[in-house]
Motif scaffolding. Sequence first.
Motif, PDB file in Angstrom:
ATOM      1  N   ASN A  78      27.846  34.767 -56.400  1.00 56.82           N
ATOM      2  CA  ASN A  78      27.840  33.836 -57.411  1.00 56.82           C
ATOM      3  C   ASN A  78      28.612  34.503 -58.442  1.00 56.82           C
ATOM      4  O   ASN A  78      29.910  33.631 -59.016  1.00 56.82           O
ATOM      5  CB  ASN A  78      27.843  32.688 -57.247  1.00 56.82           C
ATOM      6  CG  ASN A  78      27.851  31.731 -57.311  1.00 56.82           C
ATOM      7  OD1 ASN A  78      29.263  31.424 -57.329  1.00 56.82           O
ATOM      8  ND2 ASN A  78      27.419  30.810 -57.917  1.00 56.82           N
ATOM      9  N   PRO A  79      28.122  34.866 -59.626  1.00 57.49           N
ATOM     10  CA  PRO A  79      28.737  35.232 -61.329  1.00 57.49           C
ATOM     11  C   PRO A  79      29.593  36.212 -61.146  1.00 57.49           C
ATOM     12  O   PRO A  79      30.188  36.618 -61.725  1.00 57.49           O
ATOM     13  CB  PRO A  79      27.456  35.560 -61.588  1.00 57.49           C
ATOM     14  CG  PRO A  79      26.337  35.733 -60.538  1.00 57.49           C
ATOM     15  CD  PRO A  79      26.508  35.463 -59.579  1.00 57.49           C
ATOM     16  N   ILE A  80      29.488  37.512 -60.208  1.00 57.99           N
ATOM     17  CA  ILE A  80      30.666  38.013 -60.545  1.00 57.99           C
ATOM     18  C   ILE A  80      32.390  37.219 -60.277  1.00 57.99           C
ATOM     19  O   ILE A  80      32.996  38.555 -61.003  1.00 57.99           O
ATOM     20  CB  ILE A  80      30.364  39.724 -58.833  1.00 57.99           C
ATOM     21  CG1 ILE A  80      29.150  39.934 -58.769  1.00 57.99           C
ATOM     22  CG2 ILE A  80      31.420  39.994 -58.632  1.00 57.99           C
ATOM     23  CD1 ILE A  80      28.495  40.561 -57.254  1.00 57.99           C
ATOM     24  N   GLY A 110      23.138  33.331 -55.568  1.00 53.46           N
ATOM     25  CA  GLY A 110      22.210  33.588 -55.905  1.00 53.46           C
ATOM     26  C   GLY A 110      23.490  35.272 -56.384  1.00 53.46           C
ATOM     27  O   GLY A 110      23.835  35.458 -58.036  1.00 53.46           O
ATOM     28  N   ARG A 153      29.922  25.539 -63.935  1.00 55.48           N
ATOM     29  CA  ARG A 153      28.745  25.937 -63.862  1.00 55.48           C
ATOM     30  C   ARG A 153      28.271  25.318 -65.314  1.00 55.48           C
ATOM     31  O   ARG A 153      26.507  25.546 -65.178  1.00 55.48           O
ATOM     32  CB  ARG A 153      29.384  27.688 -64.811  1.00 55.48           C
ATOM     33  CG  ARG A 153      29.247  28.729 -63.609  1.00 55.48           C
ATOM     34  CD  ARG A 153      28.792  29.757 -63.711  1.00 55.48           C
ATOM     35  NE  ARG A 153      29.523  30.634 -62.913  1.00 55.48           N
ATOM     36  CZ  ARG A 153      29.265  31.123 -61.655  1.00 55.48           C
ATOM     37  NH1 ARG A 153      28.417  31.506 -61.238  1.00 55.48           N
ATOM     38  NH2 ARG A 153      29.988  31.752 -60.794  1.00 55.48           N
ATOM     39  N   ASP A 185      30.956  21.180 -58.654  1.00 59.47           N
ATOM     40  CA  ASP A 185      30.593  22.424 -58.348  1.00 59.47           C
ATOM     41  C   ASP A 185      31.372  22.668 -57.459  1.00 59.47           C
ATOM     42  O   ASP A 185      32.793  23.483 -57.787  1.00 59.47           O
ATOM     43  CB  ASP A 185      29.169  22.634 -58.993  1.00 59.47           C
ATOM     44  CG  ASP A 185      29.436  24.114 -58.826  1.00 59.47           C
ATOM     45  OD1 ASP A 185      30.221  25.065 -59.583  1.00 59.47           O
ATOM     46  OD2 ASP A 185      28.835  24.656 -58.469  1.00 59.47           O
ATOM     47  N   PHE A 230      33.083  35.342 -61.786  1.00 56.87           N
ATOM     48  CA  PHE A 230      33.456  34.807 -62.777  1.00 56.87           C
ATOM     49  C   PHE A 230      33.431  35.864 -63.547  1.00 56.87           C
ATOM     50  O   PHE A 230      34.748  35.404 -64.130  1.00 56.87           O
ATOM     51  CB  PHE A 230      31.919  33.648 -62.894  1.00 56.87           C
ATOM     52  CG  PHE A 230      32.288  32.892 -64.616  1.00 56.87           C
ATOM     53  CD1 PHE A 230      33.095  32.163 -64.941  1.00 56.87           C
ATOM     54  CD2 PHE A 230      31.442  33.172 -65.467  1.00 56.87           C
ATOM     55  CE1 PHE A 230      33.164  30.893 -65.905  1.00 56.87           C
ATOM     56  CE2 PHE A 230      31.972  32.607 -66.880  1.00 56.87           C
ATOM     57  CZ  PHE A 230      32.057  31.921 -66.697  1.00 56.87           C
ATOM     58  N   GLY A 231      33.117  36.809 -64.130  1.00 58.02           N
ATOM     59  CA  GLY A 231      32.939  37.599 -64.187  1.00 58.02           C
ATOM     60  C   GLY A 231      34.066  38.127 -64.045  1.00 58.02           C
ATOM     61  O   GLY A 231      34.715  39.143 -65.340  1.00 58.02           O
ATOM     62  N   ALA A 276      34.361  28.042 -65.213  1.00 60.15           N
ATOM     63  CA  ALA A 276      33.063  27.405 -66.391  1.00 60.15           C
ATOM     64  C   ALA A 276      32.720  25.740 -66.435  1.00 60.15           C
ATOM     65  O   ALA A 276      31.626  25.740 -66.725  1.00 60.15           O
ATOM     66  CB  ALA A 276      33.301  27.747 -68.203  1.00 60.15           C
ATOM     67  N   ASN A 321      35.359  24.534 -57.782  1.00 56.26           N
ATOM     68  CA  ASN A 321      35.445  26.379 -57.357  1.00 56.26           C
ATOM     69  C   ASN A 321      36.926  26.608 -56.801  1.00 56.26           C
ATOM     70  O   ASN A 321      36.682  26.946 -57.132  1.00 56.26           O
ATOM     71  CB  ASN A 321      33.749  26.228 -56.685  1.00 56.26           C
ATOM     72  CG  ASN A 321      32.622  27.108 -58.033  1.00 56.26           C
ATOM     73  OD1 ASN A 321      33.190  27.709 -58.078  1.00 56.26           O
ATOM     74  ND2 ASN A 321      31.555  26.461 -57.656  1.00 56.26           N
TER      75      ASN A 321
END
Length: 147
Positions: free
Chosen positions: A21-23, A18, A131, A87, A25-26, A128, A91
Amino acid sequence: MSSSIEPRRSVVANSLYGLLNPIPFGLFVAALIFDVTYFRSGTMLWNKGAAWLITLGLLFALIPRVVNLTQVWITSRRFATSTDRLDFWLNLFAIVAAIFNAFVHTRDAFAVMPTGMWLSMCTVVLLAIGRVAVGVQSSGRTVVVHE
């Protein structure tokens, strides 16, 4: 009475996933923005910045992907849904596209374009979609426990 409880997974693994995982993508979205800016302006700074962002995105993607691999295919494979598997594959394909993109970004000057921009776009779109699929799946879950 119905009882639908999500399977237990490692708290540490879920926390790491958690958090990290977002890093990527950004970073990949930022690389796409840098690629578009480089394509439009021709200023070399944007190309080098995109190359660094892609490299950092790949480095930060390692731990979440290992956690996801373990949870989807090894430890919780009986409880993994088709969306979890989708997913995972999206990925994985995004990371493969990002690896090719990192190699493309080692080229000189404008030889990176338009291939680098298309690979950045492919990476971002695949991530995307994954997600959105997970978000739709998790918003549709209802946990009902009757005492």
